[in-house]
Design an enzyme around this catalytic site. Structure first.
Site, PDB file in Angstrom:
ATOM      1  CB  CYS A   2       1.972   1.126  -4.409  1.00 23.67           C
ATOM      2  SG  CYS A   2       1.856   0.200  -5.924  1.00 23.67           S
ATOM      3  NE  ARG A  27      -0.774   4.818  -0.692  1.00 25.01           N
ATOM      4  CZ  ARG A  27      -0.987   6.056  -1.094  1.00 25.01           C
ATOM      5  NH1 ARG A  27      -1.782   6.833  -0.425  1.00 25.01           N
ATOM      6  NH2 ARG A  27      -0.405   6.507  -2.176  1.00 25.01           N
ATOM      7  CD1 TRP A  74      -4.848  -1.264  -6.771  1.00 20.55           C
ATOM      8  CD2 TRP A  74      -3.835  -0.222  -8.475  1.00 20.55           C
ATOM      9  NE1 TRP A  74      -5.794  -0.999  -7.730  1.00 20.55           N
ATOM     10  CE2 TRP A  74      -5.208  -0.366  -8.789  1.00 20.55           C
ATOM     11  CE3 TRP A  74      -3.004   0.398  -9.407  1.00 20.55           C
ATOM     12  CZ2 TRP A  74      -5.757   0.100  -9.982  1.00 20.55           C
ATOM     13  CZ3 TRP A  74      -3.548   0.867 -10.597  1.00 20.55           C
ATOM     14  CH2 TRP A  74      -4.914   0.709 -10.873  1.00 20.55           C
ATOM     15  CG  ASN A 100       2.974   4.842  -4.818  1.00 24.84           C
ATOM     16  OD1 ASN A 100       2.358   4.306  -5.737  1.00 24.84           O
ATOM     17  ND2 ASN A 100       2.486   5.848  -4.115  1.00 24.84           N
ATOM     18  N   GLY A 101       4.370   4.463  -7.854  1.00 26.61           N
ATOM     19  CA  GLY A 101       4.340   5.371  -9.001  1.00 26.61           C
ATOM     20  C   GLY A 101       4.563   4.579 -10.275  1.00 26.61           C
ATOM     21  CD  GLU A 490     -20.455   9.820  -4.026  1.00 27.46           C
ATOM     22  OE1 GLU A 490     -19.921   9.899  -5.148  1.00 27.46           O
ATOM     23  OE2 GLU A 490     -19.856   9.322  -3.041  1.00 27.46           O
ATOM     24  CE  LYS A 494     -18.838   5.892  -2.272  1.00 34.36           C
ATOM     25  NZ  LYS A 494     -18.364   7.107  -2.727  1.00 34.36           N
ATOM     26  CD  GLU A 497     -16.419   4.000  -5.100  1.00 35.74           C
ATOM     27  OE1 GLU A 497     -15.328   4.541  -5.253  1.00 35.74           O
ATOM     28  OE2 GLU A 497     -17.252   4.421  -4.265  1.00 35.74           O
ATOM     29  CG  HIS A 513     -34.957  11.623 -24.015  1.00 37.20           C
ATOM     30  ND1 HIS A 513     -35.803  11.967 -25.040  1.00 37.20           N
ATOM     31  CD2 HIS A 513     -35.206  12.500 -23.019  1.00 37.20           C
ATOM     32  CE1 HIS A 513     -36.527  13.010 -24.689  1.00 37.20           C
ATOM     33  NE2 HIS A 513     -36.183  13.357 -23.459  1.00 37.20           N
ATOM     34  CE  LYS A 610      -9.987   7.192   1.068  1.00 34.55           C
ATOM     35  NZ  LYS A 610     -11.438   7.328   0.841  1.00 34.55           N
TER      36      LYS A 610
END
Ligand code: G6P
Length: 615
Positions: A2, A27, A74, A100-101, A490, A494, A497, A513, A610
Site C-alpha cells: 500500500c 507498492r 495491496w 498502510n499496515g 536469484e 527473477k 516474479e 536426487h 515492492k
C-alpha cells in the site's frame, strides 16, 4: 505494501496526490482513492483498479482543496473493490483516513464500536480507525482546540495492535492533517509553506530533499508552514530534517521503457556508489560506520546470521560464502519469516546482519528485534536512509544504489552483494585470518567490477533474441554449484516474479536426487558456470540433462567447448566471490525480455509489492 501520499500546502492537492500515487504504485495497485478538504467538507473519490482510473472519476477535476490524502492498495483484508478502497470515513463523514499496515485486533475493535452504535460498510481492518477517532473525539466534547483532534487520533492509535502508517484529515479542521506511523513507513517532505507525506522518499523527491523521518508512535500535527511533533503521550518534541541526496530524476524512467530495464542498466553506477570510498584506489578497505567493531569483539563472535527476504536473502547467500571463506566464522542465512519461529541460538557472541533494500520489510524488522532482545549485535544493510531497520539496528551501512522502483529487485541485489563482500574483507583484515594476497586481489576485482558490468550488459541483444525462443515455456530449470547456485536461485526468482513461468533452481549435483525426473525433451535448463574449480563437475551435470533432451543455456566466464550447449552467454572473468554480480545480469535481462515478449507489466507484476510491510 500500500502506498500513502498526502499534501498540505497552497496548490491544488488532487494532481499532486495522483502524481505521488502513480510513483508509489509499485507498492500495491489493486485500488486507489483520494480525499481532500473542500469548501463544503471532505471529498471522497475511490475505485478498484489502477491509479490512472482515478482520473476518470466524475467530479475529480472539480476538486479545489489544497489539503488531501491518498492511497494505492495491496489488498489484505477484503477483496479489491470500491467499498474496500481507501480513504475510509467514519459514520458521520467527519474524518477521512488512509492506512498502510494491518490492524490485528480490528475484529475486537469493530465489535466494540458496533456495540456503541457504529456501522461498517467494508471488510477492511482500516474502517475501525476513523470510527475510533470519532468515538474518542465525541467523548472529549469540552475541548475546542486542535488538541481535541490530536488527542482523538492518539487515543485511537493507542488502541490499535499491529502495524500502521496513517494520515487523517477532518472537515472540522480544514487547515490541518495528522499523521502517525508504527512499524510501517511514512516520511514527511518539507518546504516553506508545503508539506508532502509519503510511504517512500522517491514519490516526493521532485518537490523537496528535506525530510522528517518518524519514529514509531510519533504524532505529527501538520499545517501548511509547520510540522509539530508529539511523543506517544503527546508531549511536544523537536525533530531535525534529514537531507536526502538522491536525485529526483533517478526516480523517473529517463527514456527507458520500464524502471526494471533502467535499473539493470544503472548497475555500473550503483556499484560505484556502493564501493564509494570504502575501497580506495590504493586498496585500503574501510567501513567507517563499523569502526567500533574491533578485533577483540570480532574474535569473540562464534556465529553470524544473515537474515533477509527474497532477493536480499539471495545476496545474503553470497555473503555467507565470502564471510566464511575470508573471516573463518560460520554463517547461517535465514529467511526472515522463518528465523523468529525456529528459536535460533543467539547470545552476545552472535552477530546478526539484516539485509533489506527498503529497510521496511516487516519480517526482517521483526527478526532484527528478536536478535537484539537476545543480546546479539545487529547490522543493517539497506538502501534507504533512515528506514526502519536502520533505526532499529546497532549499526547501519547503506548500499547507496539510488531509488529502486521496479518490484523485481536488480541493482539493489548487486549493490548488496558488493557491500557484503566489502564487509567480509573489512572484518577479515581486522581479524588477520586471511591471506593478504587474496584480499588484495578481491579488492582490485571489486574496483574493476563497474567496468565489467558495463561489458556484461552488452549481452542484452543476445539475451533478447534467446528470450523469443523460450517465452512460451511452462517450466524452466536453473542449475549451479557453489556460488553459482546462489545465482541460480536469484535468476529463477527473477523469472517467476515477472514472467509467471514456473521455474526451479537446484544445486547441479542435487538434480539427480529427484528433480531430474522432470527433465524431458525440449525443457530449458539454464546453468551458471563461473567457478573454475567446479566447472568440470557442473558440465557433467549439464550432460545429464542434455542426454534427456534438455535445451541448454549456459552463462559462463570460462573458455569451454561451447558446441555441446544450445546457447552460451559469455561474461567477463572475475573471482568467484563477486562473480554473481556479473552472472546475474544476463538472467535479469532474460526475465525482463521474456516478460516483455509475453506482454506483461514488467514493473508491476501481479500479486507482488515492492515493500512488504506485513508479516
Ligand atoms: C518483496 C519484493 C522483493 C524483495 C523482498 C525483500 O518480496 O518484491 O523484490 O527482494 O520484498 O525486500 P527488501 O526491501 O527487504 O529487500
Amino acid at each position: 505494501m500500500c502506498g500513502i501520499v498526502g499534501y498540505i500546502g497552497t496548490k491544488k492537492a488532487c494532481p499532486i496526490l495522483i502524481a505521488g500515487l502513480t510513483r508509489l504504485e509499485y507498492r500495491g495497485y489493486d485500488s486507489a482513492g483520494i480525499s481532500t478538504i473542500e469548501k463544503n467538507g471532505l471529498s471522497l473519490m475511490k475505485d478498484k483498479g489502477r491509479v490512472k482510473n482515478l482520473n476518470n472519476l466524475e467530479g475529480i477535476d472539480n476538486l479545489e482543496g489544497t489539503i488531501g490524502i491518498a492511497h494505492t492498495r495491496w489488498a489484505t483484508h477484503g477483496k479489491p473493490s470500491k467499498e474496500n478502497s481507501h480513504p475510509h470515513q467514519d459514520n458521520s463523514k467527519t474524518f477521512s483516513v488512509v492506512h498502510n499496515g494491518i490492524i490485528e485486533n480490528y475484529n475486537e475493535l469493530r465489535s466494540f464500536l458496533e456495540s456503541n452504535g457504529y456501522t461498517f460498510y467494508s471488510q477492511t481492518d482500516t474502517e475501525v480507525i476513523p470510527n475510533l477517532i470519532h468515538y474518542y473525539f465525541e467523548k472529549d466534547s469540552q475541548d475546542k482546540s486542535i488538541m481535541r483532534f490530536l488527542k482523538a487520533v492518539q487515543k485511537a492509535c493507542l488502541d490499535l495492535k499491529g502495524s500502521f502508517a496513517i494520515e487523517v484529515i477532518s472537515s472540522l479542521y480544514p487547515d490541518n492533517m495528522i499523521v502517525v506511523r508504527k512499524d510501517s513507513p511514512l516520511v514527511i517532505g518539507t518546504c516553506e509553506d508545503e508539506k508532502y507525506i509519503s510511504s517512500d522518499i522517491p514519490a516526493i523527491l521532485s518537490y523537496t530533499r528535506d525530510f522528517y523521518l518518524l519514529n514509531d508512535l510519533e504524532f505529527v500535527l501538520l499545517s501548511r508552514n509547520e510540522a509539530r511533533f508529539f511523543d506517544s503521550n503527546l508531549n511536544e518534541i523537536k525533530k531535525e530534517t534529514t537531507n536526502i541526496e538522491w536525485n529526483a530524476s533517478s526516480a523517473e524512467k529517463e527514456g527507458f521503457e520500464d524502471f526494471m530495464l533502467k535499473e539493470i542498466y544503472e548497475q555500473p553506477t550503483a556499484i560505484r556508489e556502493t564501493i564509494g570510498s570504502r575501497i580506495s584506489p590504493d586498496l585500503k578497505c574501510e567501513i567507517e560506520e563499523l569502526n567500533v567493531l574491533d578485533k577483540a569483539y570480532l574474535s569473540s563472535i562464534n556465529m553470524i546470521y544473515i537474515v533477509a527476504c527474497g532477493t536480499a536473502m539471495h545476496a545474503g547467500l553470497v555473503g555467507k560464502n565470502s564471510i566464511e571463506k575470508l573471516c573463518k566464522i560460520p554463517v547461517e542465512v535465514d529467511i526472515a519469516s522463518e528465523f523468529r519461529y525456529r528459536s535460533p541460538i543467539i547470545d552476545e557472541k552472535t552477530l546478526c546482519i539484516f539485509i533489506s533494500q527498503s529497510g521496511e520489510t516487516a519480517d526482517t524488522i521483526a527478526a532484527l528485534k528478536l536478535a537484539k532482545s537476545q543480546g546479539a549485535k545487529t547490522i543493517a544493510i539497506s538502501n534507504v536512509i533512515g528506514s526502519s531497520i536502520t533505526r532499529e539496528a546497532d549499526f547501519s551501512i547503506y548500499t547507496h544504489a539510488g531509488p529502486e522502483i521496479a518490484v523485481a529487485s536488480t541493482k539493489a541485489y548487486t549493490s548488496q552483494v558488493i557491500l557484503i563482500n566489502i564487509l567480509a574483507i573489512y572484518f577479515a583484515e581486522i581479524l588477520g585470518v586471511c591471506d593478504s594476497n587474496l584480499l588484495k586481489s578481491l579488492k582490485q576485482e571489486i574496483l574493476d567490477l563497474p567496468k565489467k558490468v558495463e561489458e556484461t550488459l552488452k549481452c542484452d541483444s543476445q539475451v533478447k533474441d534467446f528470450s523469443k525462443s523460450i517465452y512460451q515455456e511452462k517450466d524452466i530449470f536453473f542449475l549451479g554449484r557453489g556460488i553459482d547456485e546462489t545465482v541460480a536461485k536469484e535468476g529463477s526468482l527473477k523469472l517467476k516474479e515477472i514472467s509467471y513461468i514456473h521455474s526451479e533452481s537446484y544445486a547441479s549435483g542435487e538434480l539427480k536426487h529427484g528433480p531430474i525426473a522432470l527433465i524431458e525433451n525440449g525443457i530449458t535448463v539454464i546453468s551458471i558456470l563461473t567457478d573454475p574449480n567446479l566447472v568440470e563437475k557442473s558440465i557433467s551435470n549439464i550432460q545429464e540433462v542434455i542426454t534427456r533432451g534438455a535445451k541448454t543455456l549456459v552463462v559462463t566466464n570460462q573458455n569451454l567447448d561451447y558446441s555441446m550447449f544450445d546457447e552460451v552467454i559469455k561474461i567477463p572473468d572475475t573471482i568467484p566471490f563477486v562473480s554473481p554480480i556479473l552472472s546475474i545480469i544476463p538472467l535479469q535481462l532474460l526475465a525482463y525480455h521474456i516478460s516483455k515478449e509475453k506482454g506483461l507489466d514488467v514493473d508491476k507484476p501481479r500479486n507482488l509489492a515492492k515493500s512488504v510491510t506485513v508479516e
